[in-house]
Design an enzyme around this catalytic site. Structure first.
Site, mmCIF file in Angstrom:
data_model
loop_
_atom_site.group_PDB
_atom_site.id
_atom_site.type_symbol
_atom_site.label_atom_id
_atom_site.label_comp_id
_atom_site.label_asym_id
_atom_site.label_seq_id
_atom_site.Cartn_x
_atom_site.Cartn_y
_atom_site.Cartn_z
ATOM 1 N N HIS A 260 80.251 10.388 71.679
ATOM 2 C CA HIS A 260 81.100 11.443 72.260
ATOM 3 C C HIS A 260 81.958 10.918 73.412
ATOM 4 C CE1 HIS A 260 79.192 14.982 70.180
ATOM 5 N NE2 HIS A 260 78.212 14.111 70.075
ATOM 6 N N ASN B 158 77.722 21.295 68.671
ATOM 7 C CA ASN B 158 78.806 20.721 67.874
ATOM 8 C C ASN B 158 79.594 21.831 67.194
ATOM 9 O OD1 ASN B 158 78.353 17.992 68.385
ATOM 10 N ND2 ASN B 158 76.997 17.721 66.631
ATOM 11 N N TYR C 118 69.533 12.297 76.833
ATOM 12 C CA TYR C 118 70.743 12.559 77.623
ATOM 13 C C TYR C 118 70.501 12.276 79.101
ATOM 14 C CZ TYR C 118 72.728 14.809 73.512
ATOM 15 O OH TYR C 118 73.210 15.059 72.264
HETATM 16 C C1 HEM Z 1 68.222 12.867 68.598
HETATM 17 C C2 HEM Z 1 69.478 13.143 68.362
HETATM 18 C C3 HEM Z 1 70.539 12.882 69.384
HETATM 19 C C4 HEM Z 1 70.574 11.960 70.385
HETATM 20 C C5 HEM Z 1 69.520 10.923 70.733
HETATM 21 C C6 HEM Z 1 71.824 12.129 71.084
HETATM 22 C C7 HEM Z 1 72.252 11.361 72.148
HETATM 23 C C8 HEM Z 1 73.410 11.548 72.853
HETATM 24 C C9 HEM Z 1 73.821 10.756 73.973
HETATM 25 C C10 HEM Z 1 73.069 9.566 74.510
HETATM 26 C C11 HEM Z 1 74.992 11.263 74.423
HETATM 27 C C12 HEM Z 1 75.831 10.759 75.582
HETATM 28 C C13 HEM Z 1 75.525 11.610 76.801
HETATM 29 C C14 HEM Z 1 76.258 11.161 78.046
HETATM 30 O O1 HEM Z 1 76.522 9.961 78.222
HETATM 31 O O2 HEM Z 1 76.536 12.031 78.884
HETATM 32 C C15 HEM Z 1 75.311 12.388 73.598
HETATM 33 C C16 HEM Z 1 76.404 13.200 73.769
HETATM 34 C C17 HEM Z 1 76.567 14.368 73.085
HETATM 35 N N1 HEM Z 1 75.797 14.866 72.053
HETATM 36 FE FE1 HEM Z 1 74.179 14.013 71.267
HETATM 37 N N2 HEM Z 1 72.523 13.144 70.504
HETATM 38 C C18 HEM Z 1 71.761 13.639 69.462
HETATM 39 C C19 HEM Z 1 72.064 14.692 68.638
HETATM 40 C C20 HEM Z 1 73.044 15.598 68.907
HETATM 41 C C21 HEM Z 1 73.166 16.876 68.273
HETATM 42 C C22 HEM Z 1 72.223 17.432 67.199
HETATM 43 C C23 HEM Z 1 74.226 17.483 68.845
HETATM 44 C C24 HEM Z 1 74.767 18.833 68.565
HETATM 45 C C25 HEM Z 1 73.991 19.877 68.429
HETATM 46 C C26 HEM Z 1 74.781 16.599 69.843
HETATM 47 C C27 HEM Z 1 75.852 16.877 70.660
HETATM 48 C C28 HEM Z 1 76.303 16.065 71.660
HETATM 49 C C29 HEM Z 1 77.459 16.376 72.471
HETATM 50 C C30 HEM Z 1 78.340 17.609 72.375
HETATM 51 C C31 HEM Z 1 77.625 15.316 73.356
HETATM 52 C C32 HEM Z 1 78.738 15.142 74.383
HETATM 53 C C33 HEM Z 1 78.448 15.909 75.655
HETATM 54 C C34 HEM Z 1 79.609 15.740 76.598
HETATM 55 O O3 HEM Z 1 80.667 16.317 76.305
HETATM 56 O O4 HEM Z 1 79.476 15.015 77.590
HETATM 57 N N3 HEM Z 1 74.045 15.459 69.850
HETATM 58 N N4 HEM Z 1 74.339 12.539 72.623
#
Ligand code: HEM
Length: 506
Positions: A72, A145, A353
Site C-alpha cells: 500500500h 479494501n 501493522y
Molecule cells: C495477514 C494479512 C495482512 C498483513 C500481514 C498485512 C500487512 C500490512 C502492512 C505491513 C501494511 C503497511 C502498514 C504501514 O506501513 O503503515 C499494510 C497496509 C495496509 N493493509 Fe494490509 N495486510 C494484510 C491484509 C490486509 C487486508 C485483509 C486488508 C483489507 C481488509 C488490508 C488493508 C490494508 C490497507 C488499506 C493498508 C494501507 C493503510 C494505509 O493507508 O496506510 N491488508 N498491510
C-alpha cells in the site's frame, strides 16, 4: 533585540507589492548568511568542512526518504467527518455510534496494494480504504479494501503472497509467472482473484469505490453482549470503474488520475460521501452459516445491512508527507465496544501493522499530529527516538503503576469480553474451506459485459504464464467456481478443456 527583530521580519518590495520576507535559518534557528554559494578556500580552493549550513542541508536532504509502506505504498489521504445515523448503543459502546447526529473527525487514506510509491494509479490492484476515527475513547482504525474478501485466510501466507506479487528479485518487474505460480497452490484465492480481475480492480476514481472491512469484528454493548459485524462503506457517488480500453487511455493521459481527482473535487467543494453499513450476526447465527463466517475469503451472503452513519471528506492535507505519508493505520487501534473476531488473518494483522509502523515511523509515531489521538494519552510508555512528551503522571519521577504517590485508574468497562473456548491447541487448516462456491456466485451475478471484461482481464495476465501446468491449474479453479467461467477462460488462454476438467477432478 532590535537587530533580531529586523532579521526576522524584513519587508521588501517586489514589483510594487510588499511581501513579508522571513529570514532563512539553519535547524538550530541561526540565520543563514548565503544560500547560493558554499564557503571555499579562495576562488579555486576546496569547499570547507566548516560550512555547517551546506553540510546540514546535504545531510537533511540525504535523509528525506523514510521506508515506503511494505504494501500500500502508493496512496493519498483526506480529512473529513463521520456522522452517526442513529443510536446503536444496543449493539456497541463504541463512541461514533452513541447517538444520532454524533460527529467524529476522520482521516482516510486510499491506496493501491502491491505497486510502489510513484507507480501509476491505473494498475490493476485491490485498493486500500483505511479510515481513522478520532474518538473521545481513542483512535479507531477501520483498515479495509474496496473489495469484500481477501486472497488468503491465514496471515502465515501473507509475506509469501506479497513476495510473489511484488517485482521479481532478479528482474525487478512484476511477473504473472511468479504470482500465478503462488496462487496455483492457493485455491482460497479464487474468489478474490475474480473480484480483482473485474473492472473493480481499476477504479475510475477513489470517490467511486465502496469500502469493506473484510473481516468480522465483534461489537459489544454495555451488557457485555457480543455480536459479529462486517463493515461496508457505500459510495454515494456510485461505483464506477475503468473498462480495459479506458485504462489504456487514462494511463496515457494522467496516471495520477485517482489522486488528482480526489484533490480537485474536494478543493472545488464537491465533497465525496460514503454511507457506512453493518451486517450483524449473533454468535449463534455465525456458527449456523454453511461456510466459515470467520474466513476472510467469504462474504456473508444474504445478511441484511443496516446503515449506521455517513462520512464526508472535505479537506485535503496541506502537506502530503506530514499527513498521508506519515499516517499509520492499524487494525490494532481499537476502542471499547469493538474487538477483533477470531479470524486468523485479522489476528495476524493485529501484530503486523503496529510492528511495521514502529520500524517505518519510529516508537513515537503516535505523537505525529495525524496519528495523535484527541483523547489524552496517559501511560508509562516512554523515551525512544524523537520523543516529545513526558510519560503520564503528575509526579515526574513516577513512571510505573501502581504507586502510592500517583494513582491512575483502570476503566473496568473496557476489559476484554469473556469468550468461551473449546477444542485443543492445533495447527491445521479450517475444516470447510469451500474455496470456489462464492467465486461462482459472483461470476453468475455479473452482467454479460462484466463477464467479458473479467475473462479478457484475467486471460491477459494468464497468457503471460509459460508453465502450462500453472496455467491449467489456475483455469481449473475458475472452472470449479463456474463451468461457463472456466470454459470461456480455457478458450481465451488456449488451455485444453479436457486438461482443465482433469485438473478440476484432482
Ligand atoms: C495477514 C494479512 C495482512 C498483513 C500481514 C498485512 C500487512 C500490512 C502492512 C505491513 C501494511 C503497511 C502498514 C504501514 O506501513 O503503515 C499494510 C497496509 C495496509 N493493509 Fe494490509 N495486510 C494484510 C491484509 C490486509 C487486508 C485483509 C486488508 C483489507 C481488509 C488490508 C488493508 C490494508 C490497507 C488499506 C493498508 C494501507 C493503510 C494505509 O493507508 O496506510 N491488508 N498491510
Amino acid at each position: 533585540m532590535k537587530l533580531a527583530k529586523t532579521l526576522f521580519a524584513l519587508s521588501i518590495g517586489i514589483t510594487g507589492s510588499s511581501v513579508q520576507a522571513e529570514v532563512l535559518t539553519r535547524d538550530n534557528g541561526a540565520p543563514v548568511g548565503d544560500n547560493q554559494n558554499s564557503i571555499t578556500a579562495g576562488e579555486n580552493g576546496s569547499v570547507l568542512l566548516q560550512d555547517v549550513h551546506l553540510i546540514q542541508k546535504l545531510q537533511r536532504f540525504a535523509r528525506e526518504r523514510i521506508p515506503e509502506r511494505v504494501v500500500h505504498a502508493r496512496g493519498t489521504g483526506a480529512h473529513g467527518e463521520f456522522i452517526a445515523a442513529g443510536d446503536f448503543s444496543n449493539l456497541t459502546i463504541a463512541a461514533p455510534f452513541a447517538e444520532k447526529g454524533k460527529v467524529t473527525p476522520v482521516f482516510v487514506r486510499f491506496s493501491t496494494v502491491v505497486h510502489s510509491k510513484g507507480s501509476p494509479e491505473t494498475l490493476r490492484d485491490p485498493r486500500g480504504f483505511a479510515t481513522k476515527f478520532y474518538t473521545e475513547q481513542g483512535n479507531w482504525d477501520l483498515v479495509g479494501n474496496n473489495l469484500p474478501v481477501f486472497f488468503i485466510r491465514d496471515s502465515i501466507k501473507f509475506p509469501d503472497m506479497v513476495h510473489s506479487l511484488k517485482p521479481s528479485p532478479v528482474t525487478n518487474t512484476q511477473d504473472p509467472n511468479r504470482f500465478f505460480d503462488f496462487f496455483s497452490h492457493e485455491p482460497s484465492a479464487t474468489h478474490m482473484l475474480t473480484w480483482v480481475y473485474t473492472n473493480l480492480g481499476t477504479p475510475a476514481s477513489y470517490r467511486t469505490m465502496d469500502g469493506f472491512g473484510v473481516h468480522a469484528y465483534k461489537w459489544i454493548n454495555d451488557q457485555g453482549e457480543v455480536n459479529y459485524v462486517k463493515f461496508h462503506w457505500q459510495s454515494k457517488q456510485g461505483v464506477k470503474s475503468l473498462r480495459p480500453s479506458e485504462v489504456k487511455k487514462v494511463q496515457s493521459e494522467d496516471f495520477n488520475h485517482l489522486t488528482n481527482d480526489l484533490y480537485s473535487q474536494i478543493n472545488k467543494g464537491n465533497h465525496p460521501q460514503w454511507d457506512l453499513y453493518v451486517k450483524v450476526l449473533s454468535p449463534k447465527a455465525l456458527a449456523a452459516l454453511d461456510y466459515n463466517g470467520l474466513d476472510a475469503t467469504k462474504v456473508w451472503l444474504d445478511v441484511p445491512e443496516t446503515k449506521v452513519g455517513t462520512m464526508t471528506l472535505n479537506r485535503v492535507p496541506d502537506n502530503f508527507f506530514l499527513e498521508s505519508e506519515q499516517s499509520a493505520f492499524a487494525p490494532s487501534n481499537l476502542i471499547p465496544g469493538v474487538e477483533p473476531s477470531e479470524d486468523r488473518l485479522l489476528q495476524g494483522r493485529l501484530f503486523a501493522y503496529a510492528d511495521t509502523q514502529l520500524y517505518r515511523l519510529g516508537a513515537n509515531l503516535f505523537q505525529l499530529p495525524v496519528n495523535r489521538p484527541l483523547a489524552t494519552v496517559n501511560n508509562y510508555n516512554q523515551n525512544g527516538f524523537s520523543n516529545n512528551t513526558k510519560a503520564a503522571g503528575k509526579a515526574l519521577d513516577v513512571n510505573y503503576e501502581p504507586s502510592r504517590q500517583v494513582v491512575v485508574t483502570e476503566d473496568r468497562s473496557s476489559r476484554a469480553v469473556n469468550t468461551a473456548l473449546s477444542g485443543t491447541v492445533q495447527q491445521q487448516a479450517i475444516t470447510n474451506p469451500r474455496d470456489f462456491y462464492q467465486a461462482g456466485e459472483l461470476y453468475r451475478n455479473l452482467t454479460e459485459q462484466d463477464k467479458q471484461d473479467l475473462i479478457s482481464n484475467l486471460a491477459g495476465d494468464l497468457n503471460q504464464v509459460s508453465n502450462p501446468d500453472v496455467k491449467a491449474i489456475m483455469v481449473s479453479y475458475f472452472y470449479r467456481a463456474d463451468k461457463d467461467y472456466g470454459t470461456r477462460l480455457a478458450n481465451a488462454t488456449q488451455v485444453e478443456l479436457s486438461q482443465v476438467k482433469s485438473k478440476a477432478m484432482m
